[in-house]
Design a protein around this motif. Structure first.
Motif, PDB file in Angstrom:
ATOM      1  N   UNK A   1       5.267  13.936 -11.601  1.00  0.00           N
ATOM      2  CA  UNK A   1       5.922  13.910 -12.908  1.00  0.00           C
ATOM      3  C   UNK A   1       4.986  14.426 -13.991  1.00  0.00           C
ATOM      4  N   UNK A   2       3.737  13.934 -13.943  1.00  0.00           N
ATOM      5  CA  UNK A   2       2.776  14.330 -14.964  1.00  0.00           C
ATOM      6  C   UNK A   2       2.506  15.828 -14.905  1.00  0.00           C
ATOM      7  N   UNK A   3       2.422  16.351 -13.674  1.00  0.00           N
ATOM      8  CA  UNK A   3       2.204  17.784 -13.519  1.00  0.00           C
ATOM      9  C   UNK A   3       3.342  18.554 -14.160  1.00  0.00           C
ATOM     10  N   UNK A   4       4.588  18.094 -13.879  1.00  0.00           N
ATOM     11  CA  UNK A   4       5.761  18.752 -14.449  1.00  0.00           C
ATOM     12  C   UNK A   4       5.685  18.711 -15.971  1.00  0.00           C
ATOM     13  N   UNK A   5       5.443  17.483 -16.514  1.00  0.00           N
ATOM     14  CA  UNK A   5       5.385  17.326 -17.965  1.00  0.00           C
ATOM     15  C   UNK A   5       4.286  18.220 -18.532  1.00  0.00           C
TER      16      UNK A   5
ATOM     17  N   UNK B   1       0.845  -1.202   0.000  1.00  0.00           N
ATOM     18  CA  UNK B   1       0.000   0.000   0.000  1.00  0.00           C
ATOM     19  C   UNK B   1       0.872   1.241   0.000  1.00  0.00           C
ATOM     20  N   UNK B   2       1.866   1.247   0.908  1.00  0.00           N
ATOM     21  CA  UNK B   2       2.703   2.443   1.041  1.00  0.00           C
ATOM     22  C   UNK B   2       3.472   2.706  -0.250  1.00  0.00           C
ATOM     23  N   UNK B   3       4.069   1.632  -0.815  1.00  0.00           N
ATOM     24  CA  UNK B   3       4.835   1.822  -2.048  1.00  0.00           C
ATOM     25  C   UNK B   3       3.932   2.323  -3.174  1.00  0.00           C
ATOM     26  N   UNK B   4       2.709   1.755  -3.263  1.00  0.00           N
ATOM     27  CA  UNK B   4       1.810   2.169  -4.335  1.00  0.00           C
ATOM     28  C   UNK B   4       1.433   3.633  -4.210  1.00  0.00           C
ATOM     29  N   UNK B   5       1.066   4.024  -2.981  1.00  0.00           N
ATOM     30  CA  UNK B   5       0.651   5.417  -2.819  1.00  0.00           C
ATOM     31  C   UNK B   5       1.829   6.345  -3.085  1.00  0.00           C
ATOM     32  N   UNK B   6       3.033   5.943  -2.622  1.00  0.00           N
ATOM     33  CA  UNK B   6       4.224   6.752  -2.911  1.00  0.00           C
ATOM     34  C   UNK B   6       4.431   6.874  -4.419  1.00  0.00           C
ATOM     35  N   UNK B   7       4.282   5.737  -5.124  1.00  0.00           N
ATOM     36  CA  UNK B   7       4.468   5.755  -6.580  1.00  0.00           C
ATOM     37  C   UNK B   7       3.424   6.651  -7.231  1.00  0.00           C
ATOM     38  N   UNK B   8       2.170   6.565  -6.765  1.00  0.00           N
ATOM     39  CA  UNK B   8       1.113   7.414  -7.318  1.00  0.00           C
ATOM     40  C   UNK B   8       1.450   8.884  -7.152  1.00  0.00           C
ATOM     41  N   UNK B   9       1.956   9.216  -5.946  1.00  0.00           N
ATOM     42  CA  UNK B   9       2.305  10.622  -5.693  1.00  0.00           C
ATOM     43  C   UNK B   9       3.414  11.052  -6.655  1.00  0.00           C
ATOM     44  N   UNK B  10       4.430  10.174  -6.818  1.00  0.00           N
ATOM     45  CA  UNK B  10       5.552  10.510  -7.702  1.00  0.00           C
ATOM     46  C   UNK B  10       5.073  10.667  -9.138  1.00  0.00           C
ATOM     47  N   UNK B  11       4.215   9.738  -9.589  1.00  0.00           N
ATOM     48  CA  UNK B  11       3.731   9.794 -10.974  1.00  0.00           C
ATOM     49  C   UNK B  11       2.947  11.076 -11.208  1.00  0.00           C
ATOM     50  N   UNK B  12       2.071  11.432 -10.256  1.00  0.00           N
ATOM     51  CA  UNK B  12       1.250  12.618 -10.507  1.00  0.00           C
ATOM     52  C   UNK B  12       2.120  13.867 -10.511  1.00  0.00           C
TER      53      UNK B  12
END
Lengths: 327, 320
Positions: A319-323, A306-317
């Protein structure tokens, strides 16, 4: 000329992460195939899909609440109490359809109760739903007194272990109906827009005339209903029910929703992601079984997931915001 | 922080409910208000008092820690394991507290550095800490016979050590809350985090420190619990985090804008302990107790929050 990065940024962010998720699932499956020879047998695959169905039914309800105002942490306890109600009734010789109906009504009412605690009393959802679960597990224990109830009629069990047209396993049918309805409500109706708007920014939604209280109430009602449905399918499938049947289901079902890409902060996500998440979660659990991981490790693994997934989701969003901002 | 007078008004209902419950329990069993049982109450409430104080600090910062129950469990296990393997008692206690600090630091890192929502981070990490507890003990309780370790949970004559330690620790936390910058920052972060950061407070560090502190305090409570029970059980802490949250809310702390305080939490702890102890004393069947306690707590919270919402609405109306 387009380089890879700008390609990525011109695509719909949800599509990017959705493709990534399916890709991750395939990778896990291939890895499992290498490690365990039984993984790709027809028997194991159908086991995974059937188990994933129950997780997905539960997950769709949870997804709706996460999108709208925060996860319904009482899903495991509502599943338990409704399953107990259903098996007690059917053992008391009520018609199995009546027992289903009562279980579904109980589940929906408990979901609505969660909604009332959040909207009328003003409790944060994670406190009211987390609190309610202790009382509900307590009542399930009072009703069953530690006994296991097992061996139900074929009629009752059909929804869990029957086959439609002789081939399609019933949990999969139920799951497909639930996922379709979930998609339809979220994406094609005003209610669905209400859910997303409420989750994205409750104050803004209220000021633009959306009845956020109604949205929250409905979301928890749906979650309660689907928890009850998942409970019925589960007891019908395993042909037994005890007071702790749903005790360890909250963490995996939450993992399912977050792995499906639904944002923990609300307002974003969908049921198809949850479906993929449910399959990933089931493959992981199946993998732990096949590899003989001791059951004491289960909680630790799912919690870290759960923790890794939520961390990954935060990182992905991020990145997407930056892009997105560069375009 | 809200003014003292309205704070007292806010926790009034809990006080009356507690008193009423005490009278009801005493009506059913005259043993309830005996000296013996009142000492029992203090002994039973001691550990919750410490955990609830930690939980209150976290909630005052608009956070939440659902992992406290699992930290309580894990630190009890590490301390009992080390005392059983021949470590001196002081070292064992230190190891228990250290376990709590490490657990809290991990939680704090997830929340303040990686910006995870508190309830998800702490719910997920709860699974991890329980998992580690199960792995360490192989799912069975570990007993301890070390006389100086269990001394802290025992009694000297009528004097329950656990109660003394619990009240002492609570007063210390109260002191930290009211007399240190840390305490002020907690309330400030809860009230307006970005405003606090803009006024030069390193909110990221203090939030991290808060969860670490809460973990350490809970670790100490875990040692105390293990010492009182003379055992470390891998599921002993299940649900404690909710008792601690319930005590916080009943004590007049709200989850928004850093309103409330640590002192009221003692009253919440008293209510919960009275309910748990009272149901035992009047011989409620043990099978009924979890359901009853869960229901009573939910209703109590609803009453408390409902009443305080009404009073804040009134206050709003009185103001022009």
């Amino acid at each position: 000329m387009m380089n890879k990065k700008s390609m990525l940024s011109t695509m719909d962010p949800n599509t990017v992460s959705g493709v990534g998720r399916v890709f991750a699932l395939l990778l896990i499956c291939i890895a499992m195939g290498f490690v365990s020879p039984v993984f790709f047998t027809a028997r194991n695959i159908s086991l995974i899909i059937t188990n994933a169905s129950i997780m997905a039914i539960l997950g769709v309800g949870l997804t709706v609440t996460v999108i709208t105002c925060g996860p319904d942490l009482s899903v495991g306890s509502i599943l338990t109490i409704t399953a107990v109600v259903a098996v007690i009734m059917v053992k008391a010789n009520f018609h199995f359809l009546l027992s289903f109906a009562v279980a579904l009504i109980v589940g929906t009412s408990l979901g609505l109760l969660n909604g009332v605690l959040v909207t009328k009393i003003g409790l944060p959802s994670f406190i009211s739903t987390y609190g309610l679960q202790w009382a509900l597990f307590g009542f399930a224990y009072v009703i069953l007194k530690g006994y296991v109830i097992y061996n139900f009629d074929a009629d009752f069990r059909f929804i869990g272990n029957g086959y439609l047209f002789g081939h399609i396993s019933m949990p999969i049918v139920v799951m497909m109906v639930v996922v379709f309805l979930g998609w339809f409500i979220l994406r094609k109706t005003t209610i669905g827009r209400m859910f997303y708007a409420t989750g994205a920014n409750r104050d803004a939604a209220r000021m633009s005339g959306i009845d956020t209280g109604k949205a929250i109430l409905l979301a928890f009602g749906i979650s309660g209903f689907l928890s009850a449905l998942a409970g019925i399918v589960l007891v019908a499938r395993i042909n037994a029910c005890q007071a702790d049947i749903g005790k360890n289901i909250l963490l995996p079902s939450l993992a399912t929703v977050y792995m499906g890409g639904t944002r923990a902060t609300g307002g974003q996500g969908g049921v198809f992601g949850t479906l993929v998440g449910a399959v990933i979660m089931t493959v992981v659990e199946n993998g732990m079984n096949l590899l003989g991981v001791p059951s004491v490790w289960r909680n630790a693994i799912i919690g870290s997931l759960i923790i890794l997934t939520v961390l990954a989701n935060i990182a992905v969003s991020k990145q997407l915001e930056k892009a997105g901002s560069k375009v | 922080m809200i003014p003292f007078r309205s704070y007292i008004q806010k926790i009034q209902p809990v006080f009356w409910v507690t008193l009423l419950l005490m009278l009801v329990f005493n009506f059913f069993s005259s043993r309830f208000l005996s000296l013996h049982n009142i000492i029992n109450l203090f002994q039973q409430g001691a550990v919750l008092l410490i955990v609830a104080a930690a939980s209150t600090l976290v909630i005052l910062s608009e956070g939440l820690d659902l992992s406290l129950g699992s930290v309580l469990t894990l630190s009890g296990i590490t301390s009992v394991m080390s005392v059983n393997s021949g470590a001196p008692v002081s070292v064992a206690i230190g190891i228990g507290i250290l376990t709590g600090l490490i657990c809290g630091a991990i939680t704090g890192t997830l929340i303040s550095i990686f910006h995870m929502q508190p309830f998800i981070a702490t719910l997920g990490i709860q699974g991890v800490y329980y998992g580690i507890s199960l792995v360490l003990t192989d799912s069975v309780a570990i007993l301890t016979k070390n006389s100086s370790f269990i001394f802290f949970g025992s009694r000297i004559g009528y004097l329950p050590m656990a109660a003394l330690i619990g009240v002492g620790a609570f007063l210390l936390i109260l002191l930290v809350f009211h007399k240190t910058p840390f305490g002020r920052y907690i309330v400030a972060i809860g009230g307006n985090e970005s405003g606090t950061r803009l006024s030069g407070v390193n909110t990221r560090f203090w939030k991290w420190f808060l969860y670490t502190f809460a973990g350490g305090v809970t670790g100490f409570a875990g040692v105390l619990l293990a010492s009182r029970l003379e055992a470390a059980d891998p599921i002993v802490g299940v649900g404690w985090e909710f008792d601690a949250i319930a005590a916080t809310i009943l004590g007049g702390t709200s989850f928004q804008k850093g309103k409330g305080g640590v002192a009221g939490t003692a009253l919440g702890v008293l209510l919960i302990t009275v309910v748990r102890n009272g149901l035992n004393v009047i011989r409620t069947p043990s099978i009924l107790q979890p359901a009853l306690i869960g229901t009573i707590l939910i209703i109590a919270i609803v009453i408390q929050v409902g009443l305080s919402m009404r009073s804040t609405k009134k206050e709003g109306k009185n103001k022009p």
